[in-house]
Motif scaffolding. Structure first.
Motif, PDB file in Angstrom:
ATOM      1  N   ARG A 192       0.990   3.928  -2.806  1.00  9.17           N
ATOM      2  CA  ARG A 192       1.555   5.279  -2.747  1.00  9.17           C
ATOM      3  C   ARG A 192       3.066   5.158  -2.705  1.00  9.17           C
ATOM      4  O   ARG A 192       3.637   4.628  -1.744  1.00  9.17           O
TER       5      ARG A 192
ATOM      6  N   HIS B 155     -16.473   3.868  -9.306  1.00  4.03           N
ATOM      7  CA  HIS B 155     -17.308   4.261 -10.432  1.00  4.03           C
ATOM      8  C   HIS B 155     -18.686   4.697  -9.940  1.00  4.03           C
ATOM      9  O   HIS B 155     -19.306   4.023  -9.113  1.00  4.03           O
TER      10      HIS B 155
ATOM     11  N   GLN C 132     -13.289   9.650  -5.610  1.00  5.49           N
ATOM     12  CA  GLN C 132     -12.095   9.184  -4.926  1.00  5.49           C
ATOM     13  C   GLN C 132     -12.031   9.820  -3.550  1.00  5.49           C
ATOM     14  O   GLN C 132     -11.881  11.033  -3.418  1.00  5.49           O
TER      15      GLN C 132
ATOM     16  N   TYR D 274     -16.240   9.303 -11.610  1.00  3.96           N
ATOM     17  CA  TYR D 274     -15.685   8.509 -10.530  1.00  3.96           C
ATOM     18  C   TYR D 274     -15.528   9.382  -9.291  1.00  3.96           C
ATOM     19  O   TYR D 274     -15.325  10.592  -9.385  1.00  3.96           O
TER      20      TYR D 274
ATOM     21  N   THR E 210     -17.532  -1.205 -16.758  1.00  8.01           N
ATOM     22  CA  THR E 210     -16.779  -0.185 -16.042  1.00  8.01           C
ATOM     23  C   THR E 210     -15.500  -0.773 -15.479  1.00  8.01           C
ATOM     24  O   THR E 210     -15.364  -1.985 -15.345  1.00  8.01           O
ATOM     25  N   GLN E 211     -14.588   0.094 -15.153  1.00  6.18           N
ATOM     26  CA  GLN E 211     -13.334  -0.340 -14.554  1.00  6.18           C
ATOM     27  C   GLN E 211     -13.461  -0.306 -13.034  1.00  6.18           C
ATOM     28  O   GLN E 211     -14.033   0.614 -12.468  1.00  6.18           O
TER      29      GLN E 211
ATOM     30  N   GLY F 201      -6.915   9.163  -0.126  1.00  7.84           N
ATOM     31  CA  GLY F 201      -6.050   8.017   0.088  1.00  7.84           C
ATOM     32  C   GLY F 201      -6.596   6.690  -0.387  1.00  7.84           C
ATOM     33  O   GLY F 201      -6.053   5.641  -0.047  1.00  7.84           O
ATOM     34  N   ARG F 202      -7.644   6.727  -1.183  1.00  4.86           N
ATOM     35  CA  ARG F 202      -8.244   5.465  -1.635  1.00  4.86           C
ATOM     36  C   ARG F 202      -8.351   5.420  -3.151  1.00  4.86           C
ATOM     37  O   ARG F 202      -8.093   6.395  -3.845  1.00  4.86           O
ATOM     38  N   GLY F 203      -8.732   4.262  -3.660  1.00  6.40           N
ATOM     39  CA  GLY F 203      -8.902   4.105  -5.099  1.00  6.40           C
ATOM     40  C   GLY F 203     -10.183   4.763  -5.580  1.00  6.40           C
ATOM     41  O   GLY F 203     -10.953   5.318  -4.802  1.00  6.40           O
ATOM     42  N   LEU F 204     -10.392   4.726  -6.876  1.00 10.06           N
ATOM     43  CA  LEU F 204     -11.550   5.354  -7.464  1.00 10.06           C
ATOM     44  C   LEU F 204     -12.741   4.406  -7.468  1.00 10.06           C
ATOM     45  O   LEU F 204     -12.603   3.204  -7.676  1.00 10.06           O
TER      46      LEU F 204
ATOM     47  N   PHE G  18     -11.304  -0.267  -9.574  1.00 12.63           N
ATOM     48  CA  PHE G  18      -9.977   0.136  -9.149  1.00 12.63           C
ATOM     49  C   PHE G  18      -9.593  -0.485  -7.808  1.00 12.63           C
ATOM     50  O   PHE G  18     -10.434  -0.652  -6.915  1.00 12.63           O
ATOM     51  N   GLY G  19      -8.306  -0.774  -7.686  1.00  9.81           N
ATOM     52  CA  GLY G  19      -7.753  -1.170  -6.407  1.00  9.81           C
ATOM     53  C   GLY G  19      -7.449   0.053  -5.558  1.00  9.81           C
ATOM     54  O   GLY G  19      -7.598   1.186  -6.017  1.00  9.81           O
ATOM     55  N   PRO G  20      -6.983  -0.153  -4.312  1.00 11.27           N
ATOM     56  CA  PRO G  20      -6.725   0.966  -3.405  1.00 11.27           C
ATOM     57  C   PRO G  20      -5.485   1.775  -3.765  1.00 11.27           C
ATOM     58  O   PRO G  20      -5.315   2.893  -3.296  1.00 11.27           O
ATOM     59  N   GLY G  21      -4.619   1.202  -4.591  1.00 15.15           N
ATOM     60  CA  GLY G  21      -3.427   1.920  -5.011  1.00 15.15           C
ATOM     61  C   GLY G  21      -2.220   1.683  -4.119  1.00 15.15           C
ATOM     62  O   GLY G  21      -2.343   1.243  -2.968  1.00 15.15           O
TER      63      GLY G  21
ATOM     64  N   PHE H 201     -13.982  12.854 -10.485  1.00 14.10           N
ATOM     65  CA  PHE H 201     -13.297  12.898 -11.767  1.00 14.10           C
ATOM     66  C   PHE H 201     -14.243  12.477 -12.888  1.00 14.10           C
ATOM     67  O   PHE H 201     -14.980  11.493 -12.737  1.00 14.10           O
TER      68      PHE H 201
ATOM     69  N   ARG I 296       0.822  -1.208   0.000  1.00 12.80           N
ATOM     70  CA  ARG I 296       0.000   0.000   0.000  1.00 12.80           C
ATOM     71  C   ARG I 296       0.857   1.259   0.000  1.00 12.80           C
ATOM     72  O   ARG I 296       0.480   2.283  -0.551  1.00 12.80           O
ATOM     73  N   TYR I 297       2.022   1.164   0.630  1.00  8.97           N
ATOM     74  CA  TYR I 297       2.931   2.301   0.706  1.00  8.97           C
ATOM     75  C   TYR I 297       4.360   1.794   0.467  1.00  8.97           C
ATOM     76  O   TYR I 297       4.704   0.689   0.872  1.00  8.97           O
TER      77      TYR I 297
ATOM     78  N   LEU J  72      -2.211   3.021  -9.463  1.00  7.05           N
ATOM     79  CA  LEU J  72      -3.515   2.371  -9.374  1.00  7.05           C
ATOM     80  C   LEU J  72      -3.617   1.251 -10.398  1.00  7.05           C
ATOM     81  O   LEU J  72      -3.211   1.408 -11.544  1.00  7.05           O
TER      82      LEU J  72
END
Lengths: 119, 115
Positions: free
Chosen positions: A115, B45, B37, B35, A107-108, B40-43, A110-113, B88, A9-10, A91
């Motif tokens: 950083r 839909h 957000q 979207y 639709t897409q 600190g988190r993902g997007l 997304f994961g949490p990403g 977004f 995550r980080y 992401l």
């Protein structure tokens, strides 16, 4: 249904070091995306996979960035060597298989990403 | 490159008020998506509107699309503190004949709901 998983995550690294990010998409999703989101901006597409093939990598800085999706499921994104300007959130997103008939309906997700901070 | 430009860049309103965000884009699209957000988190839909649609609703969300002006708006009615987030718009276009869709995101609107 489990979502898109990403790790770590980080991550904090020194410039010129290497780093790798991992993504596991939603089960059954054939399309996988990696985005870079710099602070204060919208996500920018780096690379798109359809199963294990690359569909679009036009915005991937190929001199330092690489990505693979060997078995058409999970994926790794690597930066080697990292620069200060690579500091961003990375992401991963996935989507069901694209087809002409279904474009515009999927639709897409997304994961949490991850950083990344490059010092 | 960023396709869409959101306006305003930041918006603060009182809880219960309506929030309107606008998005302008440059090239032709297949659909436009919004979207959210959280910090600190993902997007996440929210809603998708196709190029042949003019308006779409989903709960407290209303999206309009004007392809002649290359613009879209997102209206959130009866705002709540939990709506505080960045929003977004993303435009979708073909990148191949096989229907693979590429999203190009705008710069975002930071919405703050004041309790």
């Amino acid at each position: 249904e489990a979502g898109v998983a990403q790790s770590p995550r980080y991550k904090i690294i020194e410039k010129r070091q290497s780093v790798a990010f991992w993504c596991n998409p939603i089960s059954g999703h054939a399309t996988l995306y990696w985005y870079q989101q710099i602070l204060g901006q919208g996500p920018k597409l780096l690379i798109q996979f359809q199963n294990n093939g690359v569909v679009d990598d036009s915005q991937l800085p190929k001199d330092r960035f690489s990505a693979e999706r060997l078995k058409g499921v999970d994926s790794t994104l690597k930066i080697q060597p990292a620069k200060l300007e690579d500091s961003a959130v990375y992401l991963c997103a996935s989507r069901t298989e694209g087809s002409y008939l279904w474009v515009g309906t999927d639709t897409q997700y997304f994961g949490p990403g991850t950083r990344l901070t490059v010092l | 490159s960023q396709q869409g430009e959101e306006d305003p860049q930041a918006l603060s309103i009182q809880e219960g008020e309506n929030a309107t965000m606008n998005c302008s884009y440059k090239t032709s699209i297949n659909n436009l998506q919004w979207y959210r957000q959280n910090s600190g988190r993902g997007l996440v839909h929210l809603i998708l509107i196709r190029s042949n649609e003019r308006e779409k609703h989903s709960g407290r969300l209303r999206v309009t699309l004007d392809t002649s002006k290359k613009s879209s708006s997102l209206l959130i009615t009866a705002s709540r503190a939990a709506d505080t987030a960045s929003y977004f718009c993303a435009t979708a276009g073909y990148i191949s004949n096989f229907g693979n869709e590429k999203l190009t995101f705008g710069t975002g609107t930071r919405l703050t709901i004041i309790p």
